[in-house]
Design a protein around this motif. Structure first.
Motif, PDB file in Angstrom:
ATOM      1  N   THR A 121      36.082  47.996  23.764  1.00 40.90           N
ATOM      2  CA  THR A 121      37.430  47.574  23.401  1.00 40.90           C
ATOM      3  C   THR A 121      37.907  46.393  24.249  1.00 40.90           C
ATOM      4  OG1 THR A 121      38.419  49.226  24.886  1.00 40.90           O
ATOM      5  CG2 THR A 121      38.019  49.889  22.614  1.00 40.90           C
ATOM      6  N   LEU A 122      37.346  46.229  25.451  1.00 39.81           N
ATOM      7  CA  LEU A 122      37.731  45.110  26.306  1.00 39.81           C
ATOM      8  C   LEU A 122      37.314  43.772  25.706  1.00 39.81           C
ATOM      9  CD1 LEU A 122      36.677  46.560  29.784  1.00 39.81           C
ATOM     10  CD2 LEU A 122      38.974  46.507  28.796  1.00 39.81           C
ATOM     11  N   TYR A 123      36.248  43.796  24.904  1.00 38.29           N
ATOM     12  CA  TYR A 123      35.688  42.559  24.371  1.00 38.29           C
ATOM     13  C   TYR A 123      36.093  42.275  22.931  1.00 38.29           C
ATOM     14  CZ  TYR A 123      32.769  42.406  28.540  1.00 38.29           C
ATOM     15  OH  TYR A 123      32.338  42.325  29.844  1.00 38.29           O
ATOM     16  N   LEU A 124      36.761  43.209  22.281  1.00 42.13           N
ATOM     17  CA  LEU A 124      37.136  42.999  20.880  1.00 42.13           C
ATOM     18  C   LEU A 124      38.047  41.785  20.680  1.00 42.13           C
ATOM     19  CD1 LEU A 124      37.638  46.660  19.589  1.00 42.13           C
ATOM     20  CD2 LEU A 124      35.723  45.109  19.151  1.00 42.13           C
ATOM     21  N   PRO A 125      39.111  41.611  21.505  1.00 44.13           N
ATOM     22  CA  PRO A 125      39.921  40.405  21.311  1.00 44.13           C
ATOM     23  C   PRO A 125      39.110  39.118  21.456  1.00 44.13           C
ATOM     24  CG  PRO A 125      41.110  41.993  22.663  1.00 44.13           C
ATOM     25  CD  PRO A 125      39.693  42.508  22.534  1.00 44.13           C
ATOM     26  N   VAL A 161      33.025  55.409  35.613  1.00 41.40           N
ATOM     27  CA  VAL A 161      31.826  54.666  36.018  1.00 41.40           C
ATOM     28  C   VAL A 161      31.121  54.108  34.781  1.00 41.40           C
ATOM     29  CG1 VAL A 161      29.538  54.878  37.060  1.00 41.40           C
ATOM     30  CG2 VAL A 161      31.514  55.938  38.167  1.00 41.40           C
ATOM     31  N   GLY A 162      31.057  54.903  33.716  1.00 37.90           N
ATOM     32  CA  GLY A 162      30.474  54.418  32.469  1.00 37.90           C
ATOM     33  C   GLY A 162      31.216  53.215  31.922  1.00 37.90           C
ATOM     34  N   GLN A 163      32.548  53.232  32.019  1.00 33.73           N
ATOM     35  CA  GLN A 163      33.355  52.094  31.562  1.00 33.73           C
ATOM     36  C   GLN A 163      33.026  50.833  32.345  1.00 33.73           C
ATOM     37  OE1 GLN A 163      37.226  53.704  32.201  1.00 33.73           O
ATOM     38  NE2 GLN A 163      37.405  54.622  30.172  1.00 33.73           N
ATOM     39  N   MET A 164      32.946  50.961  33.672  1.00 37.41           N
ATOM     40  CA  MET A 164      32.689  49.779  34.499  1.00 37.41           C
ATOM     41  C   MET A 164      31.284  49.241  34.290  1.00 37.41           C
ATOM     42  SD  MET A 164      34.777  50.509  38.062  1.00 37.41           S
ATOM     43  CE  MET A 164      34.350  52.245  38.265  1.00 37.41           C
ATOM     44  N   ILE A 165      30.296  50.140  34.206  1.00 37.09           N
ATOM     45  CA  ILE A 165      28.920  49.687  33.961  1.00 37.09           C
ATOM     46  C   ILE A 165      28.805  49.110  32.557  1.00 37.09           C
ATOM     47  CG2 ILE A 165      26.542  50.486  33.654  1.00 37.09           C
ATOM     48  CD1 ILE A 165      26.973  52.387  35.969  1.00 37.09           C
TER      49      ILE A 165
END
Length: 457
Positions: free
Chosen positions: A282-286, A400-404
């Motif tokens: 979701t961080l990269y969708l925009p 941790v999964g989100q950051m990796i």
């Protein structure tokens, strides 16, 4: 406890989690005004979020363990009060240092709210109602994402400080209701407090968060690992066995190592890690929408609304299905939906119709995992004295999964000459992770969850 009392209790937990979730949603819109007031550059401003995340990670296991020693009510309300105090410090900040101290205290308080709330659900709700309760709490994050920009936009008219002052009356409301409605629970742990384990674990989490954030920055900006980062990685490697040794000898450890002897717990944590990686999409969708469709950043951000709506709808619905069917079919169905959505967007990133299809599929899938299912399963695998710490471990693994995941997807995206193709490849790679989880799902228990003996209310 009657159903009416449980529903009133659920409302208290809902408001507490919503307060913390809204803070995440409204801080973004406030960032330009905060930067302007304190003259912060981009690197310094990133710590408004960074220090919150680090403090949140450190607090989760400590405040969860505190709920075992001092009771659920005490720990939950202490978390809420810390969050409120942090909000006051941020709102009255006169310099950057005071601002970041307030954000750290906010993050620390928020770290205890969700794990302890989940443990309370396990304590007071019967098995056949846990999915519904967890689904309602899980829906908070979708609701917060929708309401956050609206609330933020209105309060910004009166000054960015009001985005944090608004937490104070909410805090007081939760305290007033919580004192009467929250069960004591917990408070049965014996033995000396595990200071060594707490200090070592906190150090590991702080260093790990700093390393992962640093790697994420390197992916975006280029460069190599600094000597300091290499030293932090080495320190984490050295401290991990020290932590295991400390916990095995502690009379009342922060983390029960025996928890990891259960294969089902390891499977649940694998799904948590994968779900965290997928959520980083979701961080990269925009950025994908800007690249593929030429949108401006504001318009691209609004295109997240279909996904968030799907999450808000799916979380409570999946909770009800959990109560009837058990976790395995719900979890595998959610992972399959996520994989399908990611493949659709990865193969056809320039088609807006496919983007909306992705939003529905991925939104439903991620809500199934992060909304209720994983916490539902973990409650079923832990005794009352382990519920809150186990939920904290789940939170840490997801983070941790989100950051990796963010660092990995960023690396994949920049590996391609064409930006859109890079983001599309990152979606396909993440879909591969989801397909691998479907294989891991073979080891999920097929049965409907059976409750361990409830803790005293």
């Amino acid at each position: 406890m009657s159903d009416r009392e449980r529903n009133r209790l659920l409302l208290v937990l809902f408001i507490g989690v919503l307060m913390a979730a809204l803070d995440i949603a409204v801080t973004g819109p406030a960032l330009p005004a905060i930067r302007a007031q304190f003259g912060m550059d981009v690197a310094t401003a990133s710590w408004i979020f960074g220090i919150y995340i680090v403090a949140n990670l450190v607090a989760s296991p400590l405040l969860a363990k505190a709920s075992d020693r001092f009771g659920r009510r005490t720990s939950f309300l202490a978390s809420v009060v810390l969050f409120g105090i942090g909000s006051i410090i941020v709102a009255t900040a006169v310099d950057v240092t005071m601002l970041l101290i307030g954000r750290a205290i906010q993050g620390f308080g928020a770290g205890g709210i969700f794990p302890v709330a989940t443990a309370v659900v396990g304590d007071v709700f019967p098995v056949e109602q846990r999915g519904r309760a967890l689904g309602m709490i899980g829906a908070v994050f979708g609701i917060a994402f929708l309401l956050g920009p609206i609330i933020g936009g209105v309060l910004l008219l009166f000054g960015w400080q009001w985005l944090f002052w608004v937490n104070v009356p909410i805090m007081l409301l939760i305290i007033g209701l919580g004192v009467r409605l929250l069960p004591t629970g917990g408070g049965n742990a014996g033995g000396a407090f595990d200071w060594l384990g707490s200090i070592v674990l906190s150090t590991i989490l702080i260093l790990s968060a700093l390393v992962l954030q640093g790697v994420g920055d390197l992916v975006k900006q280029g460069g190599s690992l600094s000597t300091a980062m290499i030293g932090m990685i080495a320190a984490v490697i050295v401290l991990l066995p020290v932590f295991v040794w400390a916990e095995r000898r502690a009379a009342d450890p922060v983390v029960q190592m025996a928890l990891f002897d259960r294969r089902q717990v390891i499977v649940i944590l694998a799904f948590a890690f994968g779900a965290g990686m997928a959520e980083a999409v979701t961080l990269y969708l925009p950025s994908l929408l800007v690249s593929a469709h030429g949108m401006n950043e504001s318009a691209a951000s609004f295109q997240l609304i279909p996904l968030v709506l799907a999450m808000a709808v799916a979380s409570p619905l999946s909770g009800r299905v959990l109560d009837k069917q058990g976790a395995k079919p719900v979890v595998l169905g959610g992972v399959a939906l996520m994989a399908a959505g990611l493949l659709v967007l990865g193969v056809m990133p320039r088609d807006m119709t496919m983007y909306y299809l992705f939003s529905v599929l991925f939104g439903f899938g991620i809500a199934v995992l992060l909304g209720a299912s994983l916490r539902y399963m973990m409650l079923g695998e832990t005794e009352p004295s382990q519920r809150a710490p186990a939920q904290a471990i789940l939170t840490i693994v997801i983070s941790v999964g989100q950051m990796i995941g963010a660092a990995l997807m960023g690396a994949v995206a920049v590996s391609q000459v064409d930006t859109t193709a890079g983001y599309a490849l990152a979606m396909v790679v993440t879909a591969g992770v989801m397909l691998a989880l479907l294989v891991v799902g073979i080891w999920l228990h097929p049965r409907v969850q059976t409750a361990p003996e409830s803790a005293p209310a």
